[in-house]
Design a protein around this motif. Structure first.
Motif, PDB file in Angstrom:
ATOM      1  N   PHE A  13       0.834  -1.189   0.000  1.00  0.00           N
ATOM      2  CA  PHE A  13       0.000   0.000   0.000  1.00  0.00           C
ATOM      3  C   PHE A  13       0.873   1.246   0.000  1.00  0.00           C
ATOM      4  O   PHE A  13       1.974   1.249   0.549  1.00  0.00           O
ATOM      5  N   LYS A  14       0.356   2.291  -0.602  1.00  0.00           N
ATOM      6  CA  LYS A  14       1.082   3.559  -0.607  1.00  0.00           C
ATOM      7  C   LYS A  14       0.878   4.197   0.770  1.00  0.00           C
ATOM      8  O   LYS A  14      -0.211   4.669   1.103  1.00  0.00           O
ATOM      9  N   MET A  15       1.915   4.169   1.585  1.00  0.00           N
ATOM     10  CA  MET A  15       1.810   4.693   2.935  1.00  0.00           C
ATOM     11  C   MET A  15       3.185   5.056   3.459  1.00  0.00           C
ATOM     12  O   MET A  15       4.203   4.660   2.906  1.00  0.00           O
ATOM     13  N   SER A  16       3.170   5.822   4.509  1.00  0.00           N
ATOM     14  CA  SER A  16       4.423   6.169   5.182  1.00  0.00           C
ATOM     15  C   SER A  16       4.225   5.991   6.680  1.00  0.00           C
ATOM     16  O   SER A  16       3.114   6.042   7.182  1.00  0.00           O
ATOM     17  N   SER A  17       5.288   5.801   7.381  1.00  0.00           N
ATOM     18  CA  SER A  17       5.230   5.633   8.824  1.00  0.00           C
ATOM     19  C   SER A  17       5.522   6.969   9.495  1.00  0.00           C
ATOM     20  O   SER A  17       6.519   7.615   9.215  1.00  0.00           O
ATOM     21  N   LEU A  18       4.611   7.393  10.368  1.00  0.00           N
ATOM     22  CA  LEU A  18       4.786   8.649  11.080  1.00  0.00           C
ATOM     23  C   LEU A  18       5.334   8.434  12.484  1.00  0.00           C
ATOM     24  O   LEU A  18       5.351   9.342  13.293  1.00  0.00           O
ATOM     25  N   GLY A  19       5.740   7.210  12.779  1.00  0.00           N
ATOM     26  CA  GLY A  19       6.289   6.910  14.092  1.00  0.00           C
ATOM     27  C   GLY A  19       5.238   6.364  15.031  1.00  0.00           C
ATOM     28  O   GLY A  19       4.160   5.943  14.620  1.00  0.00           O
ATOM     29  N   ALA A  20       5.541   6.398  16.305  1.00  0.00           N
ATOM     30  CA  ALA A  20       4.632   5.853  17.319  1.00  0.00           C
ATOM     31  C   ALA A  20       3.352   6.677  17.373  1.00  0.00           C
ATOM     32  O   ALA A  20       3.368   7.905  17.244  1.00  0.00           O
ATOM     33  N   ILE A  21       2.240   5.997  17.570  1.00  0.00           N
ATOM     34  CA  ILE A  21       0.941   6.649  17.625  1.00  0.00           C
ATOM     35  C   ILE A  21       0.725   7.242  19.020  1.00  0.00           C
ATOM     36  O   ILE A  21       1.048   6.623  20.023  1.00  0.00           O
ATOM     37  N   ASN A  22       0.217   8.467  19.064  1.00  0.00           N
ATOM     38  CA  ASN A  22      -0.094   9.129  20.328  1.00  0.00           C
ATOM     39  C   ASN A  22      -1.591   9.345  20.512  1.00  0.00           C
ATOM     40  O   ASN A  22      -2.091   9.312  21.622  1.00  0.00           O
ATOM     41  N   PHE A  23      -2.286   9.618  19.414  1.00  0.00           N
ATOM     42  CA  PHE A  23      -3.730   9.818  19.433  1.00  0.00           C
ATOM     43  C   PHE A  23      -4.359   8.991  18.327  1.00  0.00           C
ATOM     44  O   PHE A  23      -3.814   8.886  17.229  1.00  0.00           O
ATOM     45  N   PHE A  24      -5.521   8.401  18.618  1.00  0.00           N
ATOM     46  CA  PHE A  24      -6.238   7.619  17.617  1.00  0.00           C
ATOM     47  C   PHE A  24      -7.730   7.699  17.918  1.00  0.00           C
ATOM     48  O   PHE A  24      -8.170   7.275  18.981  1.00  0.00           O
ATOM     49  N   LEU A  25      -8.493   8.282  17.015  1.00  0.00           N
ATOM     50  CA  LEU A  25      -9.947   8.401  17.155  1.00  0.00           C
ATOM     51  C   LEU A  25     -10.358   8.974  18.510  1.00  0.00           C
ATOM     52  O   LEU A  25     -11.270   8.488  19.172  1.00  0.00           O
ATOM     53  N   GLY A  26      -9.685  10.013  18.939  1.00  0.00           N
ATOM     54  CA  GLY A  26     -10.011  10.658  20.202  1.00  0.00           C
ATOM     55  C   GLY A  26      -9.420  10.006  21.435  1.00  0.00           C
ATOM     56  O   GLY A  26      -9.619  10.480  22.539  1.00  0.00           O
ATOM     57  N   LEU A  27      -8.708   8.910  21.253  1.00  0.00           N
ATOM     58  CA  LEU A  27      -8.072   8.224  22.380  1.00  0.00           C
ATOM     59  C   LEU A  27      -6.602   8.590  22.443  1.00  0.00           C
ATOM     60  O   LEU A  27      -5.940   8.689  21.410  1.00  0.00           O
ATOM     61  N   GLN A  28      -6.102   8.767  23.645  1.00  0.00           N
ATOM     62  CA  GLN A  28      -4.671   8.931  23.825  1.00  0.00           C
ATOM     63  C   GLN A  28      -4.062   7.547  23.956  1.00  0.00           C
ATOM     64  O   GLN A  28      -4.635   6.661  24.603  1.00  0.00           O
ATOM     65  N   VAL A  29      -2.925   7.350  23.327  1.00  0.00           N
ATOM     66  CA  VAL A  29      -2.247   6.056  23.319  1.00  0.00           C
ATOM     67  C   VAL A  29      -0.874   6.231  23.945  1.00  0.00           C
ATOM     68  O   VAL A  29      -0.017   6.919  23.398  1.00  0.00           O
ATOM     69  N   ASP A  30      -0.686   5.621  25.122  1.00  0.00           N
ATOM     70  CA  ASP A  30       0.608   5.645  25.794  1.00  0.00           C
ATOM     71  C   ASP A  30       1.220   4.258  25.665  1.00  0.00           C
ATOM     72  O   ASP A  30       0.659   3.281  26.167  1.00  0.00           O
ATOM     73  N   GLN A  31       2.367   4.175  24.978  1.00  0.00           N
ATOM     74  CA  GLN A  31       3.015   2.892  24.753  1.00  0.00           C
ATOM     75  C   GLN A  31       4.299   2.802  25.576  1.00  0.00           C
ATOM     76  O   GLN A  31       5.088   3.740  25.599  1.00  0.00           O
ATOM     77  N   THR A  32       4.440   1.670  26.260  1.00  0.00           N
ATOM     78  CA  THR A  32       5.669   1.399  27.006  1.00  0.00           C
ATOM     79  C   THR A  32       6.120  -0.013  26.651  1.00  0.00           C
ATOM     80  O   THR A  32       5.432  -0.725  25.909  1.00  0.00           O
ATOM     81  N   GLU A  33       7.233  -0.414  27.196  1.00  0.00           N
ATOM     82  CA  GLU A  33       7.699  -1.778  26.945  1.00  0.00           C
ATOM     83  C   GLU A  33       6.809  -2.814  27.614  1.00  0.00           C
ATOM     84  O   GLU A  33       6.796  -3.969  27.222  1.00  0.00           O
ATOM     85  N   LYS A  34       6.065  -2.411  28.642  1.00  0.00           N
ATOM     86  CA  LYS A  34       5.177  -3.345  29.347  1.00  0.00           C
ATOM     87  C   LYS A  34       3.816  -3.479  28.698  1.00  0.00           C
ATOM     88  O   LYS A  34       3.089  -4.427  28.972  1.00  0.00           O
ATOM     89  N   GLY A  35       3.426  -2.526  27.852  1.00  0.00           N
ATOM     90  CA  GLY A  35       2.128  -2.612  27.201  1.00  0.00           C
ATOM     91  C   GLY A  35       1.634  -1.274  26.698  1.00  0.00           C
ATOM     92  O   GLY A  35       2.395  -0.315  26.576  1.00  0.00           O
ATOM     93  N   ILE A  36       0.328  -1.224  26.422  1.00  0.00           N
ATOM     94  CA  ILE A  36      -0.310  -0.026  25.862  1.00  0.00           C
ATOM     95  C   ILE A  36      -1.449   0.394  26.782  1.00  0.00           C
ATOM     96  O   ILE A  36      -2.229  -0.435  27.238  1.00  0.00           O
TER      97      ILE A  36
END
Length: 152
Positions: A13-36
């Motif tokens: 697919f024609k796409m690019s990676s913008l890095g780790a996700i922080n927001f998705f559909l109004g949700l904040q996404v905090d990612q650590t090595e232990k989980g999300i």
């Protein structure tokens, strides 16, 4: 494994990676090595600010549990054309509850099973106001909640 998946997706697919996700559909996404951890603390703060409720006191006892807050909100919305003081107080209590619980969210640990388990419950004509049934359910992938629903 993530890099391999990313490479396959970028080739197909024609796409690019913008890095780790922080927001998705109004949700904040905090990612650590232990989980999300998914939460809506920014959204709650924005809503409280919009209605000038930043200085309101906190309500520790909600009308309903966090997943069922949808039912309480929908009940208030039914009367938006014919509001009275009780409806406004109920809506204000929901907002004060959210103010006291902005950091509640869903925790998805990295190492967890992938067994799908579902639960459901309902009552027949249990609402004393209109004698309609209420049903609800939730689905877990391992110990992680992935979906829930409540319906009157």
């Amino acid at each position: 494994m993530v890099d391999e998946f990313q490479n396959v997706m970028q080739k197909r697919f024609k796409m690019s990676s913008l890095g780790a996700i922080n927001f998705f559909l109004g949700l904040q996404v905090d990612q650590t090595e232990k989980g999300i951890f998914l939460h809506q603390s920014k959204y709650v703060a924005d809503i409280l600010s919009r209605f000038k409720m930043e200085d309101e006191r906190i309500s520790k006892n909600p009308l309903l549990s966090r997943p069922d807050i949808t039912i309480a909100t929908c009940l208030c919305a039914r009367y938006q054309a014919q509001l009275n003081v009780n409806h406004m107080l109920a809506a204000k209590k929901i907002m004060r509850y959210l103010k006291g619980t902005p950091s509640l969210g869903l925790w998805y640990p990295r190492k967890d099973g992938f067994d799908l388990t579902a639960f459901s419950d309902s009552d027949y004509g249990g609402c004393k106001r209109d004698f309609k049934s209420t049903s609800g359910g939730c689905q877990f992938l391992g110990s992680r909640l992935i979906s829930w629903q409540c319906k009157k």
